[in-house]
Design a protein around this motif. Sequence first.
Motif, PDB file in Angstrom:
ATOM      1  N   ASN A 160      12.232   4.195  -3.531  1.00  0.00           N
ATOM      2  CA  ASN A 160      11.367   4.674  -2.450  1.00  0.00           C
ATOM      3  C   ASN A 160       9.918   4.778  -2.921  1.00  0.00           C
ATOM      4  N   SER A 196      10.544  11.286  -0.701  1.00  0.00           N
ATOM      5  CA  SER A 196      11.599  10.373  -1.123  1.00  0.00           C
ATOM      6  C   SER A 196      12.981  10.964  -0.858  1.00  0.00           C
ATOM      7  N   SER A 199      13.665  11.078   2.916  1.00  0.00           N
ATOM      8  CA  SER A 199      13.984   9.742   3.428  1.00  0.00           C
ATOM      9  C   SER A 199      15.432   9.368   3.131  1.00  0.00           C
ATOM     10  N   VAL A 200      15.898   9.726   1.948  1.00  0.00           N
ATOM     11  CA  VAL A 200      17.287   9.442   1.582  1.00  0.00           C
ATOM     12  C   VAL A 200      18.243  10.208   2.492  1.00  0.00           C
ATOM     13  N   SER A 203      18.136   8.918   6.138  1.00  0.00           N
ATOM     14  CA  SER A 203      18.755   7.592   6.223  1.00  0.00           C
ATOM     15  C   SER A 203      20.276   7.684   6.152  1.00  0.00           C
ATOM     16  N   GLY A 219      12.035   4.482   2.528  1.00  0.00           N
ATOM     17  CA  GLY A 219      11.296   5.654   2.071  1.00  0.00           C
ATOM     18  C   GLY A 219       9.879   5.448   1.587  1.00  0.00           C
ATOM     19  N   GLY A 222       7.150   6.689   3.864  1.00  0.00           N
ATOM     20  CA  GLY A 222       7.137   8.144   3.904  1.00  0.00           C
ATOM     21  C   GLY A 222       6.454   8.757   2.697  1.00  0.00           C
ATOM     22  N   VAL A 244       6.609  11.621   7.823  1.00  0.00           N
ATOM     23  CA  VAL A 244       7.687  10.920   7.114  1.00  0.00           C
ATOM     24  C   VAL A 244       8.773  10.494   8.095  1.00  0.00           C
ATOM     25  N   ILE A 248       9.962   6.618   9.107  1.00  0.00           N
ATOM     26  CA  ILE A 248      11.335   6.112   8.968  1.00  0.00           C
ATOM     27  C   ILE A 248      11.770   5.428  10.262  1.00  0.00           C
TER      28      ILE A 248
END
Length: 290
Positions: A160, A196, A199-200, A203, A219, A222, A244, A248
């Motif tokens: 990311n 980061s 984002s994980v 997702s 990511g 973001g 962020v 995404i």
Amino acid sequence: MNSTLFTLGRGIGQVMFQNNALSGIIMLLGIFLNSWQMGLLALAGNGAGTLTAYLSGYKQEDIRAGLYGFNGTLVGIAIGVFMQISLVSLLLMIIASAFSTWVTRLFGSQRWLPGFTAPFIITVWLLLGICSFFFPSLLLPTSSSVIECKPDLFRAFSLNIGQVMFQGETIVSGLFFLAAIFINSRLNAFYVVMASLLSVVVSLFWGVEYSMLNMGLMGYNGVLCAIALGDKTWKGAFYSVLSVLISILLQFTGMKFGMVTLTAPFVLSVWCIMGINKLASGKKRLNILG
């Protein structure tokens, strides 16, 4: 000589908002650890963009701060990502890096919207469009993503960060980028980690394909959003998180339509947040006046 090295270092560091030559050099090392060709292309694009600013007579202070080098840095790396390396593609890289500097100047001459990486995006989109019509043999074939059956969380976290500069082959590059940011700003490093991780998590809950997740494709925008907007206030933290999330959504949508998104989700998301903030500030002033 030292002044030139500092300028080039800042030109790389500014890709992730770090006005620090040492941070830029560490990021460059991270790129070289993934690909020496990309490292050289980053330097070449940076140098071409910076030299264009010098020859164009732009403000020395802005040049030394790397503000005319970071878009060229990204353009240079993009050449290695999307094109065969040849004399023609290298010539196009020099022209495109110079063009990104002029576009950067155009954004700097108005006060409505900050350019961020928009000059890089515009330049590469134009370049890919031109090449698809006139130099199709220069373009590398689109590689199909490998189907992955499970998430690799640490890899996703690191990539990311690394994918901000197209470094998606090794987790080391992302870790070098994070270290480079930490050296210059612990606050920025905190927001990088937050973005980061967020984002994980998003997702995973969204059911994004593991291949996209693990490659860091969901990511990296973001990460830039969080650095751009995050500060020590709750308002800054809220806006960074919101940005962020928007990035995404934009990235996911763009990829579903087969777009080469680059960092457009980052730029559009931050512009959106800036608009929201301006509207909120305007309403607050009206309430006070009322």
